[in-house]
Design an enzyme around this catalytic site. Structure first.
Site, PDB file in Angstrom:
ATOM      1  CB  SER A  27      40.883  27.781  89.560  1.00 52.78           C
ATOM      2  OG  SER A  27      40.737  29.063  90.129  1.00 52.78           O
ATOM      3  CG  ASN A  76      50.716  28.545  97.675  1.00 57.35           C
ATOM      4  OD1 ASN A  76      51.010  28.718  98.857  1.00 57.35           O
ATOM      5  ND2 ASN A  76      50.574  29.540  96.813  1.00 57.35           N
ATOM      6  CD  GLU A 132      50.466  29.616  90.509  1.00 58.34           C
ATOM      7  OE1 GLU A 132      49.818  28.665  90.935  1.00 58.34           O
ATOM      8  OE2 GLU A 132      50.828  30.568  91.232  1.00 58.34           O
TER       9      GLU A 132
HETATM   10  P1  PGA Z   1      44.356  28.399  93.544  1.00 56.10           P
HETATM   11  O1  PGA Z   1      45.819  29.032  93.836  1.00 56.10           O
HETATM   12  O2  PGA Z   1      44.579  26.963  93.210  1.00 56.10           O
HETATM   13  O3  PGA Z   1      43.597  28.605  94.828  1.00 56.10           O
HETATM   14  O4  PGA Z   1      43.792  29.170  92.391  1.00 56.10           O
HETATM   15  C1  PGA Z   1      46.919  28.680  93.061  1.00 56.10           C
HETATM   16  C2  PGA Z   1      48.141  29.413  93.553  1.00 56.10           C
HETATM   17  O5  PGA Z   1      48.028  30.559  94.000  1.00 56.10           O
HETATM   18  O6  PGA Z   1      49.268  28.879  93.511  1.00 56.10           O
END
Ligand code: PGA
Length: 252
Positions: A212, A9, A166
């Site tokens: 993350s 993403n 998430e």
């Molecule tokens: P991140 O974002 O891997 O930067 O924590 C994940 C997401 O928002 O789908």
């Protein structure tokens, strides 16, 4: 067996030239789409340049779409347009859309229907806030989001759905849920899908963990039984890290 799915993403990052450079670096290096689905979800104006360069083993997704297919909705992106560009996936209900742009479960439900009408594969995001995790209401929140998002859906419509669990407190913060926490919540998500749509759908639906995820933690996360892939923000912007994480999913 569920084929793993790794989706980057990109959020509101990268210019056209940076995107082209990324495509150049990953195109030859990604494993076969028979083993893993690799997806990049980018800002809409980049679609054309990404699709042109996607090759066999990378699919392109959008980060949002409008619940309507066309009309006087200035600034919105229609599923019909995305489909006409051969975009395959669309992220729906990301926590940043829910929190900054007021997307409710009803809106998420309408957007999923718009995606399905236009042959797009939804990646539907759900997840709890930190206070909810701390006060023990995570499962309640997830169940409400699942029931809201998939209201009125038939089992057939659920067949190609991807769900991304998430936890909001883990997105972009560097704080990953432990692999055990991620597995526990993904298993719970699968159990709710089972209750609503039965065994065939629940056993087949792909559930990603997001928040993350990076090369240092993907192996442990992807090894879990109920985790079929990852939705990755920051770390997906780097071609080498992205390739590493897709390869990690193949080992599952
Ligand atoms: P991140 O974002 O891997 O930067 O924590 C994940 C997401 O928002 O789908």
């Amino acid at each position: 067996m569920r084929k793993p799915i790794i989706a980057g993403n990109w959020k509101m990052y990268k210019t056209r030239d940076e995107a082209i450079e990324f495509m150049y670096q990953v195109s030859e290096a990604l494993p076969s789409n028979k083993l893993v689905d690799s997806v990049i979800c980018a800002q809409a104006p980049m679609m054309r340049c990404l699709i042109k360069r996607q090759g066999d083993n990378l699919r392109i997704g959008a980060q949002n779409l409008c619940a309507e297919d066309e009309g006087a909705y200035t600034g919105e992106i229609s599923g019909k347009l995305l489909d006409s560009y051969n975009v395959e996936y669309v992220i729906i209900g990301h926590s940043e859309r829910r929190n900054y742009f007021g997307e409710t479960d009803e809106i998420v439900n309408a957007k999923i229907k718009a995606a399905l009408r236009n042959d797009l594969l939804p990646i539907v995001c759900i997840g709890e806030h930190l206070e909810e995790r701390e006060n023990g209401t995570t499962n309640k929140v997830l169940e409400k989001q699942i029931k809201g998002a998939f209201k009125d859906m038939s089992a057939v419509q659920m067949e190609n759905m991807v769900i991304a669990y998430e936890p909001i407190w883990a997105i972009g913060t560097g704080k990953t849920a432990t692999a055990e926490q991620a597995e526990e919540s993904c298993a719970f998500v699968r159990s709710v899908v089972r209750e609503l749509f039965g065994d065939v759908i629940a056993d087949g639906i792909r559930i990603q963990y997001g928040g993350s995820v990076k090369p240092a933690n993907i192996d442990e996360i992807i090894a879990k039984e109920n985790i079929d892939g990852a939705l990755i923000g920051g770390a997906s912007l780097d071609p080498e890290k992205f390739i590493y994480m897709v390869k990690a999913a193949v080992k599952k």
